[in-house]
Design a protein around this motif. Structure first.
Motif, PDB file in Angstrom:
ATOM      1  N   SER A 188       8.324   7.540  50.660  1.00  0.00           N
ATOM      2  CA  SER A 188       9.313   7.891  49.645  1.00  0.00           C
ATOM      3  C   SER A 188       8.699   8.853  48.627  1.00  0.00           C
ATOM      4  CB  SER A 188       9.799   6.635  48.924  1.00  0.00           C
ATOM      5  OG  SER A 188      10.354   6.940  47.672  1.00  0.00           O
ATOM      6  N   PRO A 189       9.386   9.953  48.279  1.00  0.00           N
ATOM      7  CA  PRO A 189       8.857  10.868  47.264  1.00  0.00           C
ATOM      8  C   PRO A 189       8.558  10.173  45.939  1.00  0.00           C
ATOM      9  CG  PRO A 189      10.682  11.894  48.431  1.00  0.00           C
ATOM     10  CD  PRO A 189      10.623  10.468  48.890  1.00  0.00           C
ATOM     11  N   LEU A 190       9.450   9.280  45.523  1.00  0.00           N
ATOM     12  CA  LEU A 190       9.233   8.550  44.268  1.00  0.00           C
ATOM     13  C   LEU A 190       7.962   7.726  44.342  1.00  0.00           C
ATOM     14  CD1 LEU A 190      10.060   7.409  41.490  1.00  0.00           C
ATOM     15  CD2 LEU A 190      11.481   5.736  42.708  1.00  0.00           C
ATOM     16  N   MET A 191       7.782   6.994  45.441  1.00  0.00           N
ATOM     17  CA  MET A 191       6.614   6.122  45.558  1.00  0.00           C
ATOM     18  C   MET A 191       5.327   6.929  45.701  1.00  0.00           C
ATOM     19  SD  MET A 191       8.008   3.225  45.239  1.00  0.00           S
ATOM     20  CE  MET A 191       6.940   1.949  45.859  1.00  0.00           C
ATOM     21  N   LEU A 192       5.405   8.045  46.417  1.00  0.00           N
ATOM     22  CA  LEU A 192       4.234   8.901  46.573  1.00  0.00           C
ATOM     23  C   LEU A 192       3.755   9.405  45.217  1.00  0.00           C
ATOM     24  CD1 LEU A 192       2.255  10.642  48.259  1.00  0.00           C
ATOM     25  CD2 LEU A 192       4.066  12.357  48.418  1.00  0.00           C
ATOM     26  N   ASP A 193       4.665   9.944  44.416  1.00  0.00           N
ATOM     27  CA  ASP A 193       4.274  10.472  43.113  1.00  0.00           C
ATOM     28  C   ASP A 193       3.821   9.352  42.180  1.00  0.00           C
ATOM     29  OD1 ASP A 193       4.499  13.074  41.327  1.00  0.00           O
ATOM     30  OD2 ASP A 193       5.233  11.403  40.124  1.00  0.00           O
ATOM     31  N   TYR A 194       4.543   8.226  42.193  1.00  0.00           N
ATOM     32  CA  TYR A 194       4.223   7.149  41.254  1.00  0.00           C
ATOM     33  C   TYR A 194       2.849   6.551  41.545  1.00  0.00           C
ATOM     34  CZ  TYR A 194       4.622   2.976  38.401  1.00  0.00           C
ATOM     35  OH  TYR A 194       4.396   1.993  37.459  1.00  0.00           O
ATOM     36  N   PHE A 195       2.598   6.200  42.789  1.00  0.00           N
ATOM     37  CA  PHE A 195       1.314   5.548  43.086  1.00  0.00           C
ATOM     38  C   PHE A 195       0.163   6.544  43.053  1.00  0.00           C
ATOM     39  CE2 PHE A 195       4.008   2.075  44.323  1.00  0.00           C
ATOM     40  CZ  PHE A 195       3.261   0.982  43.917  1.00  0.00           C
ATOM     41  N   GLY A 196       0.463   7.832  43.198  1.00  0.00           N
ATOM     42  CA  GLY A 196      -0.576   8.823  42.942  1.00  0.00           C
ATOM     43  C   GLY A 196      -1.027   8.776  41.493  1.00  0.00           C
ATOM     44  N   ASN A 197      -0.074   8.618  40.567  1.00  0.00           N
ATOM     45  CA  ASN A 197      -0.421   8.487  39.149  1.00  0.00           C
ATOM     46  C   ASN A 197      -1.114   7.163  38.859  1.00  0.00           C
ATOM     47  OD1 ASN A 197       0.711  10.741  37.200  1.00  0.00           O
ATOM     48  ND2 ASN A 197       2.204  10.537  38.854  1.00  0.00           N
ATOM     49  N   VAL A 198      -0.668   6.092  39.507  1.00  0.00           N
ATOM     50  CA  VAL A 198      -1.320   4.790  39.318  1.00  0.00           C
ATOM     51  C   VAL A 198      -2.796   4.880  39.701  1.00  0.00           C
ATOM     52  CG1 VAL A 198      -1.433   2.412  40.173  1.00  0.00           C
ATOM     53  CG2 VAL A 198       0.783   3.421  39.571  1.00  0.00           C
ATOM     54  N   LEU A 199      -3.083   5.530  40.820  1.00  0.00           N
ATOM     55  CA  LEU A 199      -4.471   5.662  41.258  1.00  0.00           C
ATOM     56  C   LEU A 199      -5.280   6.584  40.360  1.00  0.00           C
ATOM     57  CD1 LEU A 199      -3.951   5.911  45.131  1.00  0.00           C
ATOM     58  CD2 LEU A 199      -4.857   3.975  43.847  1.00  0.00           C
ATOM     59  N   ARG A 200      -4.597   7.530  39.704  1.00  0.00           N
ATOM     60  CA  ARG A 200      -5.337   8.449  38.815  1.00  0.00           C
ATOM     61  C   ARG A 200      -5.794   7.779  37.528  1.00  0.00           C
ATOM     62  NH1 ARG A 200      -1.688  12.218  41.029  1.00  0.00           N
ATOM     63  NH2 ARG A 200      -0.194  12.217  39.315  1.00  0.00           N
ATOM     64  N   GLY A 225       4.188  16.034  23.965  1.00  0.00           N
ATOM     65  CA  GLY A 225       3.844  16.667  25.231  1.00  0.00           C
ATOM     66  C   GLY A 225       3.649  15.651  26.338  1.00  0.00           C
ATOM     67  N   VAL A 226       3.039  14.508  26.010  1.00  0.00           N
ATOM     68  CA  VAL A 226       2.845  13.445  27.005  1.00  0.00           C
ATOM     69  C   VAL A 226       4.183  12.957  27.538  1.00  0.00           C
ATOM     70  CG1 VAL A 226       2.032  11.071  27.345  1.00  0.00           C
ATOM     71  CG2 VAL A 226       0.608  12.723  26.090  1.00  0.00           C
ATOM     72  N   LEU A 227       5.144  12.725  26.643  1.00  0.00           N
ATOM     73  CA  LEU A 227       6.477  12.268  27.067  1.00  0.00           C
ATOM     74  C   LEU A 227       7.152  13.304  27.960  1.00  0.00           C
ATOM     75  CD1 LEU A 227       7.992  10.550  23.893  1.00  0.00           C
ATOM     76  CD2 LEU A 227       7.219   9.459  26.011  1.00  0.00           C
ATOM     77  N   ALA A 228       7.037  14.578  27.582  1.00  0.00           N
ATOM     78  CA  ALA A 228       7.676  15.640  28.378  1.00  0.00           C
ATOM     79  C   ALA A 228       7.058  15.726  29.769  1.00  0.00           C
ATOM     80  CB  ALA A 228       7.561  16.971  27.656  1.00  0.00           C
ATOM     81  N   VAL A 229       5.738  15.710  29.837  1.00  0.00           N
ATOM     82  CA  VAL A 229       5.062  15.829  31.128  1.00  0.00           C
ATOM     83  C   VAL A 229       5.303  14.584  31.981  1.00  0.00           C
ATOM     84  CG1 VAL A 229       2.822  16.029  32.269  1.00  0.00           C
ATOM     85  CG2 VAL A 229       3.310  17.401  30.236  1.00  0.00           C
ATOM     86  N   ALA A 230       5.184  13.396  31.359  1.00  0.00           N
ATOM     87  CA  ALA A 230       5.352  12.157  32.110  1.00  0.00           C
ATOM     88  C   ALA A 230       6.789  11.962  32.581  1.00  0.00           C
ATOM     89  CB  ALA A 230       4.923  10.968  31.252  1.00  0.00           C
ATOM     90  N   GLY A 231       7.752  12.462  31.817  1.00  0.00           N
ATOM     91  CA  GLY A 231       9.147  12.304  32.209  1.00  0.00           C
ATOM     92  C   GLY A 231       9.619  13.371  33.164  1.00  0.00           C
ATOM     93  N   LEU A 232       9.329  14.639  32.857  1.00  0.00           N
ATOM     94  CA  LEU A 232       9.866  15.744  33.640  1.00  0.00           C
ATOM     95  C   LEU A 232       9.001  16.095  34.845  1.00  0.00           C
ATOM     96  CD1 LEU A 232      11.024  18.173  30.785  1.00  0.00           C
ATOM     97  CD2 LEU A 232      12.368  16.474  32.033  1.00  0.00           C
ATOM     98  N   GLY A 233       7.683  15.901  34.730  1.00  0.00           N
ATOM     99  CA  GLY A 233       6.794  16.263  35.839  1.00  0.00           C
ATOM    100  C   GLY A 233       7.129  15.544  37.135  1.00  0.00           C
ATOM    101  N   PRO A 234       7.180  14.208  37.133  1.00  0.00           N
ATOM    102  CA  PRO A 234       7.549  13.504  38.367  1.00  0.00           C
ATOM    103  C   PRO A 234       8.946  13.845  38.853  1.00  0.00           C
ATOM    104  CG  PRO A 234       6.483  12.004  36.836  1.00  0.00           C
ATOM    105  CD  PRO A 234       6.737  13.272  36.076  1.00  0.00           C
ATOM    106  N   LEU A 235       9.904  13.986  37.922  1.00  0.00           N
ATOM    107  CA  LEU A 235      11.267  14.311  38.335  1.00  0.00           C
ATOM    108  C   LEU A 235      11.306  15.653  39.067  1.00  0.00           C
ATOM    109  CD1 LEU A 235      14.268  13.734  38.386  1.00  0.00           C
ATOM    110  CD2 LEU A 235      14.445  14.713  36.076  1.00  0.00           C
ATOM    111  N   ALA A 236      10.617  16.657  38.525  1.00  0.00           N
ATOM    112  CA  ALA A 236      10.596  17.969  39.169  1.00  0.00           C
ATOM    113  C   ALA A 236       9.983  17.881  40.564  1.00  0.00           C
ATOM    114  CB  ALA A 236       9.810  18.959  38.311  1.00  0.00           C
ATOM    115  N   TYR A 237       8.887  17.136  40.687  1.00  0.00           N
ATOM    116  CA  TYR A 237       8.205  17.081  41.985  1.00  0.00           C
ATOM    117  C   TYR A 237       8.976  16.233  42.986  1.00  0.00           C
ATOM    118  CZ  TYR A 237       4.335  17.394  45.240  1.00  0.00           C
ATOM    119  OH  TYR A 237       3.563  17.660  46.339  1.00  0.00           O
ATOM    120  N   ILE A 238       9.609  15.164  42.517  1.00  0.00           N
ATOM    121  CA  ILE A 238      10.423  14.338  43.411  1.00  0.00           C
ATOM    122  C   ILE A 238      11.579  15.156  43.978  1.00  0.00           C
ATOM    123  CG2 ILE A 238      12.033  12.379  43.462  1.00  0.00           C
ATOM    124  CD1 ILE A 238      10.094  10.987  41.468  1.00  0.00           C
ATOM    125  N   LEU A 239      12.195  15.991  43.150  1.00  0.00           N
ATOM    126  CA  LEU A 239      13.275  16.845  43.637  1.00  0.00           C
ATOM    127  C   LEU A 239      12.771  17.797  44.728  1.00  0.00           C
ATOM    128  CD1 LEU A 239      15.164  17.780  40.328  1.00  0.00           C
ATOM    129  CD2 LEU A 239      15.807  16.077  42.047  1.00  0.00           C
TER     130      LEU A 239
END
Length: 295
Positions: A188-200, A225-239
């Motif tokens: 899943s794109p959502l799970m891929l991006d999320y657990f990539g961040n968890v591991l980071r 900036g943290v809120l913008a990156v954390a909110g929009l970054g995963p959304l952009a990549y999941i799309l």
């Protein structure tokens, strides 16, 4: 490319440019990178609990290996990107980063694998190189604008190109890794991006613990900036990853490079960076070159 996949990619491109603008404006050092990964873990946890946890038992060791590799490459990518924004302008680093990945991939295919690019590919390589020259040199290409104080600005531009190329190399790496995980391993794109961040997060803990006293002051300065990156970054990549499920990677990857134009326009307008027209033209030329490479 199906119309809905193209819409996903264009929306992602705009969101990608916006969060890069936030990273340039508020980004700092390693504390900012750590805070963004931690922010993703907190902000996106409800979506993960709602959508995806039942997928985890079905992941193979190979899927986990790709997620871990993606986490490491993404960490290197984000650190390179933030370092580039500290050293130079958004309108230099961003288009060079987005354009150098496809350029290096095509060049490696020719040099190492003996592939033939054809006229379109050759024009694409020339477009990327020409766009980088426009961004780096600006009016100096036609013998204008050369004054004494330009030496410092020229050094900043060169540093931006260096960091942009390093970032672009890592972009090419994680695009292949994540594309395989989504298309072949059905992650899943959502799970891929999320657990990539968890591991980071644990990967960055040693850096955080070396200077713990500066973490909270840095977070108070850069929390927007943290809120913008954390909110929009995963959304952009999941799309983008969702679009990869509906269209070939060779079409999705170039189409998302329209974000270069968004970033050039936003960076010039909102950040007041210099030589706006030259850099927009350079970003457009790089984008055209990337599309030609895809063809």
């Amino acid at each position: 490319m199906p119309a809905h996949a193209l819409l996903l990619v264009l929306t992602a491109a705009l969101l990608h440019a916006v969060w890069n603008l936030a990273a340039k404006r508020w980004g700092g050092g390693t504390h900012f990178v750590f805070s963004c990964a931690l922010g993703v873990c907190v902000l996106w946890l409800p979506a993960v609990l709602w959508v995806g946890l039942d997928e985890l038992p079905r992941w193979s060791w190979l899927a986990w290996g790709f997620v871990a590799a993606s986490a490491v490459v993404h960490l290197g990518y984000f650190n390179c990107l933030i370092a580039g924004y500290r050293a130079s302008d958004l309108t230099v680093v961003y288009p060079v980063a987005r354009g150098s990945g496809p350029f290096l991939s095509a060049l490696a295919a020719v040099v190492l694998l003996g592939e033939q690019l054809g006229p379109s590919g050759a024009l694409g390589l020339a477009g990327v190189v020409g766009g980088i020259l426009l961004i780096t040199m600006g009016p100096r290409l036609i013998g204008r604008g050369v004054v004494d104080h330009e030496a410092t600005a020229q050094i900043r531009r060169r540093h931006g190109v260096y960091w942009g190329v390093a970032t672009g190399t890592l972009i090419a790496s994680y695009t292949v890794l994540d594309g395989y995980a989504v298309k072949v391993l059905a992650v899943s794109p959502l799970m891929l991006d999320y657990f990539g961040n968890v591991l980071r997060v644990p990967l960055q803990l040693p850096t955080l613990l070396r200077q713990p006293q500066t973490f909270w002051p840095e977070l108070r300065r850069s929390w927007k900036g943290v809120l913008a990156v954390a909110g929009l970054g995963p959304l952009a990549y999941i799309l983008v990853l969702l679009a990869m499920r509906e269209a070939p990677l060779s079409r999705v990857a170039p189409a998302r490079e329209v974000s270069m134009l968004f970033a050039a326009l936003l960076g010039g307008q909102l950040l007041g960076e210099s030589e706006r027209g030259w850099r927009i033209a350079g970003a457009a030329l790089i984008g055209a070159g990337v599309i030609a490479l895809a063809l």
